[in-house]
Design an enzyme around this catalytic site. Sequence first.
Site, short mmCIF file in Angstrom:
data_model
loop_
_atom_site.label_atom_id
_atom_site.label_comp_id
_atom_site.label_asym_id
_atom_site.label_seq_id
_atom_site.Cartn_x
_atom_site.Cartn_y
_atom_site.Cartn_z
N LYS A 134 1.37 -1.22 -0.85
CA LYS A 134 -0.09 -0.54 -0.04
C LYS A 134 0.96 1.15 0.25
O LYS A 134 0.43 1.80 -0.74
CB LYS A 134 -0.92 -0.08 1.09
CG LYS A 134 -1.68 0.81 1.24
CD LYS A 134 -2.61 0.85 2.34
CE LYS A 134 -3.20 2.36 2.61
NZ LYS A 134 -3.91 2.33 4.45
N ASP A 152 -7.45 1.68 0.83
CA ASP A 152 -7.46 2.26 1.82
C ASP A 152 -8.92 1.45 1.93
O ASP A 152 -9.62 1.36 1.46
CB ASP A 152 -7.19 3.68 2.16
CG ASP A 152 -8.19 4.70 2.02
OD1 ASP A 152 -8.96 4.41 1.17
OD2 ASP A 152 -8.27 5.74 2.15
#
Length: 222
Positions: A134, A152
């Site tokens: 991420k 997210d």
Amino acid sequence: MPRSYVHEARKRVGPKKQRIGPIIDRLAVEYTDAAIALRFRSPLELLVSVMLSAQTTDVNVNRVTPALFEKYRTPEDYLAVPQEELERDIFPTGFYHQKAKALRGTMQMLIEDFDGEVPTRLEELVRLPGVARKTGNVVAAELGEPEGIVVDTHVRRLSQRLGLTRQEDPVKIERDLIRLVPRADWGRFPHLLIWHGRRVCIARRPRCDDCVINDLCPSSRV
Ligand code: SF4
């Protein structure tokens, strides 16, 4: 929600392949300034900000970084102080022990393997200690080379509500989105969903009446 209702709603809005274009276009008109909320002036500051943003808000990180970036300007600066001092300097972002350790490991590797520069490719970024997919995705996208789609909590919630994925796991959600979203939009797509998620498609109470994509959304309450 009963299964038949979900099925009906999906039928009403049509296949996701046909909806994704208008969804992106309309959100892009709505949020012309959708961009990363972290403040940084260089790839190194970007990398540090994104690493610090784990488990806390961007606002919180932005409060800490101006003084931090005055003091730590190069990878060497992060290694020139004892770890405890760095921990104190990033304390308000939480998990300061792990974050300081990851920052120091990352700076060490930047110096040894990358001539002190932040790499732009995801496969290189994820080699850095404490840089997961991420974080790497966010950094690569900001540096102009998105190789994936950042998932997210907002991207996950909106992708599910919009019927773009049935998955729960962020890695599987990203896989679905990569198949669906045109590559040219990989960088801005998460920002559009994040801004829409913060302003309209709020976790607890989505404001479907005010939503510019409610006719494209199988979860619309309108
Ligand atoms: S219609 Fe409602 S659930 Fe769907 S994206 Fe808009 S606000 Fe979210």
